[in-house]
Write a protein that holds these residues in place. Structure first.
Motif, PDB file in Angstrom:
ATOM      1  N   LEU B 102      12.744  30.158  -3.241  1.00 37.92           N
ATOM      2  CA  LEU B 102      11.941  30.893  -2.360  1.00 37.92           C
ATOM      3  C   LEU B 102      11.083  30.674  -0.720  1.00 37.92           C
ATOM      4  O   LEU B 102      10.686  29.374  -0.792  1.00 37.92           O
ATOM      5  N   PRO B 103      11.408  31.491   0.443  1.00 44.30           N
ATOM      6  CA  PRO B 103      10.781  31.143   1.595  1.00 44.30           C
ATOM      7  C   PRO B 103       9.704  31.518   1.586  1.00 44.30           C
ATOM      8  O   PRO B 103       9.065  32.492   0.729  1.00 44.30           O
ATOM      9  N   VAL B 104       8.139  30.864   2.376  1.00 43.02           N
ATOM     10  CA  VAL B 104       6.915  31.280   2.446  1.00 43.02           C
ATOM     11  C   VAL B 104       6.859  31.119   4.079  1.00 43.02           C
ATOM     12  O   VAL B 104       7.065  30.364   5.164  1.00 43.02           O
ATOM     13  N   ASP B 110       7.233  35.426   1.207  1.00 43.43           N
ATOM     14  CA  ASP B 110       8.416  36.186   1.818  1.00 43.43           C
ATOM     15  C   ASP B 110       9.926  36.458   1.199  1.00 43.43           C
ATOM     16  O   ASP B 110      10.895  36.861   1.172  1.00 43.43           O
ATOM     17  N   LEU B 111       9.143  37.679   0.002  1.00 42.70           N
ATOM     18  CA  LEU B 111      10.566  38.162  -0.743  1.00 42.70           C
ATOM     19  C   LEU B 111      10.322  39.610  -0.848  1.00 42.70           C
ATOM     20  O   LEU B 111       9.602  39.919   0.510  1.00 42.70           O
ATOM     21  N   GLY B 112      10.964  40.287  -0.759  1.00 45.43           N
ATOM     22  CA  GLY B 112      11.821  41.920  -0.697  1.00 45.43           C
ATOM     23  C   GLY B 112      11.248  42.838  -1.295  1.00 45.43           C
ATOM     24  O   GLY B 112      10.062  42.013  -2.353  1.00 45.43           O
ATOM     25  N   TRP B 114      11.090  44.377  -4.028  1.00 44.53           N
ATOM     26  CA  TRP B 114      11.914  44.501  -5.666  1.00 44.53           C
ATOM     27  C   TRP B 114      11.757  42.962  -5.751  1.00 44.53           C
ATOM     28  O   TRP B 114      11.994  42.976  -7.172  1.00 44.53           O
ATOM     29  N   GLN B 115      11.793  42.374  -5.308  1.00 46.14           N
ATOM     30  CA  GLN B 115      12.428  40.794  -5.753  1.00 46.14           C
ATOM     31  C   GLN B 115      11.170  39.681  -7.136  1.00 46.14           C
ATOM     32  O   GLN B 115       9.554  39.755  -5.724  1.00 46.14           O
TER      33      GLN B 115
END
Lengths: 137, 137, 137
Positions: B102-104, B110-112, B114-115
């Motif tokens: 998962l990017p931070v 930094d999620l879309g 609905w992720q």
């Protein structure tokens, strides 16, 4: 921040082989001197994969059987219009995925008790590579 | 460079369960104090997975149904010669993959929109772990 | 330690499209100035994927065909009780996976000769994003 990059070469006898590479990854980690970080282990070819699972011959055969059912060797894939015969190997690689990331904690591979790293060859009998990249401190 | 490592424990009631762990990942991120980087979330067992998708009960059932079609519970897998009965769980884990990164960005996942992050248990009713490793600055 | 984050936007004409994004990833790497490290390329939507394979039209069609067999568009997925019609797209995304990590060595993408990065759209005709995060030194 430290980096250490190494490459493993493979040239399998059979078209499909599943080769345990946990020790090679551990060697790269030791050479890196890294105590905390991650290791990327990634196939550099589009007909091979890298995965983490059990070093038990039965489950390796089960995996091979499942991949053969989902993407069998033999039928005329559209990819074969190029003269290749390895369409199944591309699809198997996509299903199993071509890479894993291994966590490093206190200078050790932070894996569970049965986790082993495997190189999955789906179109062997030629020279192929895996990149190992250790990154951390 | 900073690192923060945490472990989540699971012991599900059912053989197969899909458990949302986004909040636990967010907690680890907050504890790490990291503003930029990546988080590895990785199952430490070979019969479980970690994935990112929608927190909608219907799609979770659809996923379970598809995995049951591709690697059904029940048949005599070769792995069962060892006395185990969980060959399907190994194959389901390989299909869904056992980890995500998962990017931070700016201190946040930094999620879309609905992720959501899920732990997928395929052979539960025993203690199992996931490692969360935050890495960055 | 350096970070560089960029986002790619897509709005495809067709429901399903496979778009090569290797050049966009290479651009992000150049802007980052990073010589050693990794690049995360990750779809921010739950009905899209990111994968590495061959830029050959036949194999792309073969992949699409396999995904349609494993998770076909059309049947009444349980997810459709929400009013959506894209259950297949969620499952295709899970099968192909939504992200890859690319190694960076000597300032270059450390990919094999035929490896290209693709964005796989499974429910297009709307605006969607991919995050590219470069991390290293």
């Amino acid at each position: 921040m430290k980096f250490y990059t190494d490459y493993l070469w493979f040239n399998t006898e059979k078209r499909r082989e599943y080769i345990r590479i946990t020790n090679q990854v551990r060697d790269a980690l030791e050479k890196s001197g890294i105590q905390e970080g991650m290791i990327l282990v990634s196939a550099m070819h589009i007909t091979a994969g890298v995965y983490v699972n059990d070093n038990e011959p039965g489950i390796i055969e089960d995996l091979d059987k499942m991949l053969e059912e989902l993407a069998p060797f033999g039928p005329e894939y559209l990819h074969h219009r190029t003269g290749e015969d390895n369409g199944d190997a591309h699809l198997k690689s996509l299903l199993i995925h071509h890479q894993v990331i291994l966590p490093v904690t206190d200078g050790k591979l932070d894996l569970g008790p049965w986790q082993e790293v495997f190189y999955a060859e789906f179109d062997g009998r030629r020279k192929k590579r895996v990149v190992i990249k250790v990154m951390g401190e």
